[in-house]
Enzyme design. Structure first.
Site, PDB file in Angstrom:
ATOM      1  N   HIS A  46       1.060  -1.069  -0.091  1.00  0.00           N
ATOM      2  CA  HIS A  46       0.036  -0.104   0.053  1.00  0.00           C
ATOM      3  C   HIS A  46       0.949   1.196  -0.075  1.00  0.00           C
ATOM      4  O   HIS A  46       1.603   1.383   1.052  1.00  0.00           O
ATOM      5  CB  HIS A  46      -0.951   0.007   1.231  1.00  0.00           C
ATOM      6  CG  HIS A  46      -1.713   1.215   1.205  1.00  0.00           C
ATOM      7  ND1 HIS A  46      -2.988   1.095   0.567  1.00  0.00           N
ATOM      8  CD2 HIS A  46      -1.858   2.518   1.309  1.00  0.00           C
ATOM      9  CE1 HIS A  46      -3.909   2.401   0.710  1.00  0.00           C
ATOM     10  NE2 HIS A  46      -2.981   3.049   1.309  1.00  0.00           N
ATOM     11  N   CYS A  47       0.609   1.949  -1.049  1.00  0.00           N
ATOM     12  CA  CYS A  47       1.768   3.243  -1.433  1.00  0.00           C
ATOM     13  C   CYS A  47       0.878   4.792  -0.715  1.00  0.00           C
ATOM     14  O   CYS A  47      -0.341   4.488  -1.322  1.00  0.00           O
ATOM     15  CB  CYS A  47       1.991   3.339  -2.666  1.00  0.00           C
ATOM     16  SG  CYS A  47       2.977   4.699  -3.050  1.00  0.00           S
ATOM     17  N   ILE A  48       1.300   5.168   0.279  1.00  0.00           N
ATOM     18  CA  ILE A  48       0.625   6.482   0.993  1.00  0.00           C
ATOM     19  C   ILE A  48       0.800   7.546  -0.078  1.00  0.00           C
ATOM     20  O   ILE A  48      -0.011   8.284  -0.293  1.00  0.00           O
ATOM     21  CB  ILE A  48       1.092   6.858   2.210  1.00  0.00           C
ATOM     22  CG1 ILE A  48       2.760   7.342   1.899  1.00  0.00           C
ATOM     23  CG2 ILE A  48       1.089   5.746   3.139  1.00  0.00           C
ATOM     24  CD1 ILE A  48       3.285   7.882   3.056  1.00  0.00           C
ATOM     25  N   ASN A  68      -2.114   6.912  -2.321  1.00  0.00           N
ATOM     26  CA  ASN A  68      -3.475   6.689  -1.555  1.00  0.00           C
ATOM     27  C   ASN A  68      -3.960   5.255  -2.106  1.00  0.00           C
ATOM     28  O   ASN A  68      -5.182   5.549  -2.241  1.00  0.00           O
ATOM     29  CB  ASN A  68      -4.234   7.709  -1.549  1.00  0.00           C
ATOM     30  CG  ASN A  68      -5.377   7.653  -0.684  1.00  0.00           C
ATOM     31  OD1 ASN A  68      -5.147   6.858   0.669  1.00  0.00           O
ATOM     32  ND2 ASN A  68      -6.613   8.175  -0.645  1.00  0.00           N
TER      33      ASN A  68
END
Length: 284
Positions: free
Chosen positions: A126-128, A131
């Protein structure tokens, strides 16, 4: 705090601001100071960097908006399917993987994301910064964006270094001192960013060549340790060889590998393994 997938968040605004800041510095400060926008070389470099920045924005927008892959409702693995030679099971119980939160079975290589609150097909992480999860449907787009970002970062560094090293005539120095300071500040900020992006790109190229996700890499380290402890050898089941690994991620058309389109092989519910016929081998 992370927002809902697909929504604009502070990290996304930070990425957009960084792209805009680097673009402004490179095209409107560095190029005019070094080459001049009235010269053919200046116009060509400004146009090339503009096209590269546009490609970064386009691929970034797709990576943010593209769904990484959902598990279909009512999905259940067919253990009697002769074409599915590998079924992933739980390490302790040996049962088929089942997500208690989503209340369905997990397809091969799928994992539950605590941020997105659902299972994602072939989840990498999951890449912030987008998002969103990086998974089966948007992994290639994410990779192409990182590639464009690395090229743009080093291109901007070349323009920045060239403009700083370029000596301005004395009658123009009064207006160029402030721009030179702004260019240097941008270069100082951009240097670690370019290095970090290059490392990230190198990491994912390494994963692609072995047909692994980030999660599978960490799982493989433990599996390899357990296998060696028991006197066995561990082999990643989805490693099909370099060329077939590239095809499975980038698509069968080599001329579209660097294009910002998602043409991955399969639907994310079943994957070729080293126990199957390689996907690039024509049927007999």
């Amino acid at each position: 705090m992370a927002g809902r997938p697909g929504y604009l968040t502070l990290p996304i605004f930070s990425v957009l601001a960084a792209i805009g800041y680097v673009y402004y510095t490179a095209v409107f400060l560095a190029v005019p100071r070094w080459l001049g926008l009235s010269t053919a070389a200046g116009v060509a470099n400004a146009a090339a960097f503009t096209a590269l920045a546009a490609a970064c924005l386009a691929t970034y927008a797709v990576a943010v908006r593209r769904d990484p892959g959902r598990v279909p409702p009512g999905y259940a693995p067919d253990v009697e399917d002769a074409e599915s030679t590998v079924h992933e099971i739980k390490r302790k119980s040996g049962d088929l993987r089942y997500c208690q939160k989503c209340c369905h079975y997990k397809p091969p290589r799928a994992h539950h994301c605590r941020v997105c609150k659902r299972c994602v097909l072939k989840m990498d992480h999951h890449c912030i910064w987008i998002n969103n999860c990086v998974g089966h449907e948007n992994y290639k787009i994410f990779l192409v964006f990182v590639l464009y970002a690395v090229v743009a970062s080093f291109y901007a560094m070349i323009l920045i270094i060239g403009s700083v090293m370029h000596s301005v005539p004395k009658d123009e120095q009064s207006g160029s001192d402030s721009s030179r300071t702004s260019i240097i500040i941008c270069g100082v900020i951009l240097s670690p960013l370019a290095l970090a992006l290059a490392v990230l790109l190198g990491w994912h190229i390494y994963l692609i060549l072995q047909n692994k996700t980030t999660i599978e890499y960490h799982e493989g380290v433990r599996a390899m340790w357990l296998a060696e402890k028991g006197g066995d050898l561990y082999h990643h089941p989805y490693d099909l060889g370099v060329y077939d690994n590239l095809i499975s991620v980038l698509g069968p058309n080599i001329f579209c590998w660097l294009c910002p389109v998602s043409n991955t092989v399969g639907n994310g519910l079943r994957y070729h393994t080293s126990y199957d016929i390689p996907i690039s081998t024509p049927p007999m």
